[in-house]
Design an enzyme around this catalytic site. Structure first.
Site, PDB file in Angstrom:
ATOM      1  CE  LYS A 233     -12.214  -2.535   6.314  1.00 27.41           C
ATOM      2  NZ  LYS A 233     -11.628  -2.584   5.010  1.00 27.41           N
TER       3      LYS A 233
ATOM      4  NE  ARG B 154      -6.449 -12.488   4.874  1.00 28.44           N
ATOM      5  CZ  ARG B 154      -5.343 -12.664   5.588  1.00 28.44           C
ATOM      6  NH1 ARG B 154      -5.307 -12.293   6.862  1.00 28.44           N
ATOM      7  NH2 ARG B 154      -4.285 -13.189   5.034  1.00 28.44           N
ATOM      8  CG  ASN B 155     -12.287  -9.544   8.882  1.00 31.12           C
ATOM      9  OD1 ASN B 155     -11.762 -10.060   9.854  1.00 31.12           O
ATOM     10  ND2 ASN B 155     -11.729  -8.539   8.217  1.00 31.12           N
TER      11      ASN B 155
ATOM     12  CD1 TRP C 125      -2.470   1.512   2.506  1.00 28.19           C
ATOM     13  CD2 TRP C 125      -2.850   1.584   0.290  1.00 28.19           C
ATOM     14  NE1 TRP C 125      -3.501   2.403   2.265  1.00 28.19           N
ATOM     15  CE2 TRP C 125      -3.747   2.469   0.909  1.00 28.19           C
ATOM     16  CE3 TRP C 125      -2.888   1.474  -1.101  1.00 28.19           C
ATOM     17  CZ2 TRP C 125      -4.673   3.245   0.212  1.00 28.19           C
ATOM     18  CZ3 TRP C 125      -3.816   2.242  -1.816  1.00 28.19           C
ATOM     19  CH2 TRP C 125      -4.683   3.109  -1.157  1.00 28.19           C
ATOM     20  N   GLY C 126       1.964   1.200   0.734  1.00 24.94           N
ATOM     21  CA  GLY C 126       2.876   2.348   0.777  1.00 24.94           C
ATOM     22  C   GLY C 126       3.445   2.653  -0.596  1.00 24.94           C
TER      23      GLY C 126
END
Lengths: 418, 418
Positions: B272, B338-339, B21-22
């Site tokens: 979330k 994933r969750n 992401w960076g």
């Protein structure tokens, strides 16, 4: 509950319509009228468009008596099931099918409209002058009548035609799932005329409700500015404030939120179909869930803008962004709904949406394409196409003037600045 | 653009972090610094935690020179690609990898933090006193530090530790998709200290921005009430109002909305995950899309409530209901995250979520379960469990005290009344 004892009459409910959704709502309502017998008469009349129906041979209801076609109302009233439109769902015995719409609405103070929108005109014609003048309506009919003259909500046309107040019910609901008591939520918009509220509104009423003094005069401005005649509910009846209206619809498996914004509730259920097409286009490109979520977000905000621009100050952002009729209904439609699926297939397979409709829907048209065209006609007439870039993009893509790949550019708020 | 000519200096940007992401954010930012050379220095420093990296044999970059392990910074600067964390994505040549964090931030007026949250403390320790005092931060780190002492936003801890103002970036973004320039949106929260705004905020700034006079004093109250030191940006620099901050992040494929609500933007990305678990539970029961959408809607409203209750009046409902960081990020997480997937599998297969984690994630823990426990500890300590029935339901189900089937009852707002 003590104060209710002063009301000598109870509300009588009629469900006008008995399709898949109509029968489901009759079941929901009848469960509640039985439970809240201090406010409602238990019996719920359900108007059925009479037809002959033959129980299929493999049905558990097939026997000597049902081996020949029988009247649908007789079947419903003897089987306590609607074998044609909601098979295998037992109905409470206090749902009474009635083939005579005028008889069905007799003395009803609450009319729940749940029939295909093309029958609204004719049915209201038959009912005119046959209902009690202080009846209140709730329309469960999704969609919007868009024409050269403007946008009209079905709740509003019903109210106009019958000279009564009419609210709306809409949410992320599929009739069969609600009938099977799978959990869902819905939103009921009901902005009770102040003259109904002989009692102060109980605590906990969601969003409060407007107190518009003009309503005491016996008429109020409709959403689009037309005058709607209203007759005060006699004090013999329990008041129809949000709490009591909620009691008519809320079930452990069907959670109801009451709001006052009739236009917002109705618009969400119509405009979402345009957004679902846009989401399908983007998903068909294989751009992933985030692109789809972005299009959905932009879509909700255009729904809000449309409501506020054309239906005035009574429209509230939160009806779209916080209620089942708005964001939740949109999420569902963009998950597996027809409009989404067909638009996605069209892009993924490089076909026109017309070809997909032909193949997947036997040539039936998607609701979303119809709404996209109607709304575009209306926006063009109003000179507001540019202010609704996503709705306009969907129309342009359907017309073959733009491509789904153009959507990010078309909806880029920075587009004008660069 | 004429008025900008008075600024003799340009903003220098450093991205602190270079993971998936960076590196993606460095690419986005570097594309913009090059394009808006009136405001920004083109060169973007990217701090890389130095390591030796061996280019795989099947890579197009494998050759004599790269046949042995090499320093990651050297590879990034010669290949203009981050072969380890963002392979096959060309980076603009103005991204410069730097293994020395203190050197990387030298003279930088804008620090974009994008590193794993467990490294925040140590990195800020190294940076303390080494940055220009008028630097401004933007944290792209999702999550929330919940402990006995309370909830802390990462943006806030960075701001505290460095004595600078720090905003936040969060949205429905998957690094690889943004890197591939697939369309998505994001939200940047930046509530510029009034002392930065030597120029009036240009028209079109979304949501406006607070003008808090206390900021002129050189310090302002942090979101949780702590004082944050801030030093005015020298007038040699272009002001960092919403329009200029937006220019640093907005791309044709990455639409940016600027808001002032740092807490709201940060909370959406953390909470979330609890909602996604609830949505997975319900979907695992086979209750259909409407039940799932209902749980998501209730989840958004609990996020709003959490924000307002614990982070005060600066938190706005619309950050959650109208912005990418809220509703869109939630939609994405409840689609394929994933969750969501693990919770759904657990219910559908009748297994515990721990068993699924073991099988699907090699024993790694889901972020959502961690957050659900941490948030529950916090709510219990505050005596507010009952006010967050969905968050509490998820925790009770994880604990084996309730079943997913209980969710509709647990979140029924009528529960107390009956």
């Amino acid at each position: 509950m003590g104060s209710l004892a002063v009301h000598s009459k109870k509300h009588k409910v009629c469900v006008v319509g008995s399709g898949n959704w109509g029968t489901t709502i009759a079941k929901v309502v009848a469960e509640n009228t039985k439970e809240h017998s201090d406010i409602f008469e238990a019996e719920v009349q359900m108007w059925v468009f009479e037809e002959e129906y033959q129980i299929p041979k493999d049905s558990k209801h097939y026997n000597d008596e049902t081996s020949h076609p029988r009247k649908l109302t007789d079947l419903i009233n003897s089987l306590h099931e609607n074998p044609k439109y909601l098979p295998n769902i037992p109905l409470p015995k206090n749902v009474v099918a009635n083939p005579d719409v005028v008889d069905a609405v007799k003395d009803a103070t609450i009319l729940v409209f749940n029939l295909p929108h093309q029958f609204i005109g004719k049915t209201c014609e038959q009912l005119k002058g046959k209902i009690v003048p202080y009846a209140r309506g709730i329309s469960c009919i999704k969609g919007l009548a868009v024409s050269d003259k403007g946008c009209e909500l079905f709740s509003e046309s019903i109210g106009q035609k019958l000279g009564i107040y009419c609210g709306a019910l809409s949410g992320a609901n599929i009739a069969t799932e609600v009938a099977q008591e799978k959990f869902s939520e819905t939103t009921v918009a009901y902005d009770p005329p102040a003259m109904d509220s002989q009692h102060p509104t109980p605590q906990g009423t969601p969003h409060g409700s407007h107190t518009d003094l003009t309503k005491l005069e016996g008429e109020a401005k409709g959403l689009t500015g037309k005058k709607m005649k209203r007759t005060a509910l006699p004090s013999e009846y329990p008041p129809l404030h949000h709490k009591n209206v909620k009691m008519l619809f809320h079930r452990p498996y069907f959670h109801v939120s009451l709001v006052s914004d009739v236009a917002g509730v109705s618009l969400g259920g119509a405009l979402k179909n345009i957004v679902a097409i846009a989401a399908g286009f983007v998903d068909g490109l294989g751009w992933g869930d985030n692109a789809k979520a972005a299009v959905m977000r932009v879509g909700i905000m255009e729904e809000v803008k449309f409501g506020k621009m054309f239906f005035g100050d009574s429209v509230q952002t939160r009806t779209f962004t916080e209620e089942s009729c708005g964001v939740a209904d949109l999420i569902t439609s963009c998950s597996g709904g027809r409009n989404f699926r067909c638009a996605k297939m069209a892009v993924a397979e490089g076909k026109s949406i017309g070809e997909i409709e032909q193949r997947e829907l036997n040539g039936q048209s998607l609701q979303g394409t119809g709404t996209a065209y109607e709304v575009n006609d209306f926006l063009k007439k109003e000179g507001k196409e540019q202010e609704f870039p996503l709705f306009t993009a969907v129309h342009s893509i359907l017309e073959g003037k733009k491509k789904p790949e153009d959507i990010p550019h078309l909806i880029d708020p920075n587009r004008g600045e660069e």
